[in-house]
Design an enzyme around this catalytic site. Structure first.
Site, PDB file in Angstrom:
ATOM      1  N   HIS A 165       0.838  -1.208   0.000  1.00  0.00           N
ATOM      2  CA  HIS A 165       0.000   0.000   0.000  1.00  0.00           C
ATOM      3  C   HIS A 165       0.870   1.254   0.000  1.00  0.00           C
ATOM      4  CE1 HIS A 165      -3.263  -2.760   0.964  1.00  0.00           C
ATOM      5  NE2 HIS A 165      -2.501  -3.225   1.936  1.00  0.00           N
ATOM      6  N   SER A 291      18.142  15.241 -20.116  1.00  0.00           N
ATOM      7  CA  SER A 291      17.147  16.308 -20.174  1.00  0.00           C
ATOM      8  C   SER A 291      17.684  17.426 -21.028  1.00  0.00           C
ATOM      9  CB  SER A 291      16.831  16.822 -18.762  1.00  0.00           C
ATOM     10  OG  SER A 291      16.093  18.021 -18.813  1.00  0.00           O
TER      11      SER A 291
END
Length: 451
Positions: A165, A291
């Site tokens: 979770h 990038s």
């Protein structure tokens, strides 16, 4: 028009012999030639083809090249030699074989004898789909699985915080998590192999009744002939059909591939998160830009690219599986254009597999970060503590540990203080004191070695 034969052409090239228009033409020629030879082998027919003529006929598909493909396309769209345009791709194949008929063999009227186009097409498609799966896609999947097995064995004892979770949970090892994917992928590969091996073809005429064959030679056992012929092509025989092969076999293969892709998609997402959490470092590639504006970046682009291509492949595979298993009444042609996209679905699979493998080759576990994260999350030994206390007869063990840890920041020293106050034997207290987050991995390393 498509990145598959543009940007990604260098990755999809291995599929060209099975997914191109030329490949489909060649496979159709193979089916028609082998069928002609099978007719000649029937005692009932007056057709006789000698050894040299058989060799020449087989040469029509064995040496089929771009020039031959151009001739077939001209026969279909413009006309060629004595033949006017057919506007029919399978009829063009018949005329192509007539043009290549060996000297001295008068067999024009036996080419495509009693067949409907779907008899040729369903077999031709499977002659391409089967090796595309078995010889191109499965080896790539096996290479990924082999890499995962190597990583499982190499990093089987590298402890790592697990998350359920999204929250800190009982530790595992990085190798054990790779072993899970290796095991799942191995099972998925087996399903793909079984599905490819079970591909089945039909040869039963315009409505699946062998009507034309039976009208010409009623004493021939045509279903037995069809079973033998289809089997000679390396395919199972589908005895009960309409004009169309029901294609349930293709749907099973598409679904099996989708299952394999889902395993890799699950792994791509996890690997991306591990990189994001700095559990995995990435080796830099000389000259690569991460990038356009941030020079420091080393992006998990291979896993992202794999995710995108496998998602596209799965979308196509679901569509194909749903579509090809339906045909209005005994036949409609909508499946013909749809089946031409099988190669595209396979190509997206292939690109996704290659990118996944590239990503795995670049990542290295960052053991220091993993260890620091474990040390910073001592509450994860709470499960072990309450389980040992239960063993020792403490009915409120779970509640004790929950009260001490849930929603609070705790340290390993807090646990030690709790252990000191417990009504347990000294040997049990020592057992509890020995617990550490990094050491609480159960038999994860053994599990990693078992894959």
């Amino acid at each position: 028009m498509s990145p598959l034969d543009g940007r990604y052409a260098r990755y999809t090239e291995p599929l060209v012999p099975y997914a191109s228009e030329r490949a489909l033409m060649r496979a159709r020629v193979e089916v028609e030639v082998e069928y002609l030879l099978a007719l000649a082998d029937l005692d009932t027919t007056p057709l006789s083809i000698d050894t040299d003529q058989r060799s020449a006929l087989r040469g029509l598909y064995e040496s089929f090249d771009d020039e031959d493909a151009d001739v077939v396309k001209q026969l279909e769209t413009e006309g060629y030699g004595e033949y006017t345009a057919t506007n029919h791709d399978v009829k063009a194949i018949e005329y192509f074989i007539r043009l290549g008929m060996p000297e001295g063999l008068d067999a024009d009227n036996w080419i495509h004898f009693g067949l409907t186009s779907e008899d040729v097409n369903n077999l031709a498609h499977r002659l391409l789909v089967k090796p595309a799966a078995e010889e191109v896609l499965v080896p790539e999947l096996r290479e990924i699985r082999d890499t995962l097995v190597e990583m499982a064995h190499e990093y089987g004892d590298v402890p790592m915080l697990a998350r359920t979770h999204g929250q800190p949970a009982t530790p595992t090892t990085f190798g054990k998590e790779m072993a899970v994917y290796a095991s799942r992928l191995g099972q998925a590969i087996a399903r793909v192999e079984r599905a490819a091996d079970d591909l089945a073809g039909k040869l039963a005429g315009a409505s699946g009744t062998y009507a034309a064959h039976h009208a010409a030679y009623p004493d021939v056992d045509w279903p037995a002939f069809a079973e033998s012929f289809v089997g000679s092509l390396g395919l199972d025989h589908e005895p009960l059909t309409t004009q169309v092969n029901p294609c349930d076999d293709l749907e099973v293969l598409f679904d099996a591939l989708r299952g394999a892709n889902n395993v890799l998609l699950d792994m791509d997402l996890d690997m991306w998160l591990y990189v994001s959490d700095r559990y995995l470092g990435q080796e830099t590639v000389e000259g690569e830009t991460g990038s356009s504006t941030m020079p420091h970046k080393v992006n998990p682009i291979d896993f992202e690219n794999s995710e995108g291509n496998l998602s596209k492949a799965n979308s196509d595979l679901v569509f194909l599986g749903d579509y090809v298993t339906n045909s209005r009444l005994q036949r409609d042609l909508s499946d013909s254009t749809v089946k031409r996209n099988i190669g595209a679905a396979f190509a997206h699979c292939l690109v996704g597999y290659g990118k996944c493998q590239n990503g795995l080759a670049k990542v290295v576990p960052n053991e220091q970060v993993m260890r620091e994260e474990l040390d910073a999350t001592p509450e994860i030994i709470g499960e072990a503590v309450q389980t040992i206390l239960r063993r020792e007869g403490h009915d409120d063990a779970y509640e004790q540990v929950k009260k001490a840890t849930r929603g609070r920041e705790v340290t390993i020293e807090d646990f030690r203080e709790m252990f000191a106050d417990l009504d347990v034997s000294e040997s049990v207290r020592a057992e509890l004191d020995a617990l550490t987050p990094a050491g609480y991995t159960g038999i994860a390393s053994d599990l990693a070695d078992d894959v």
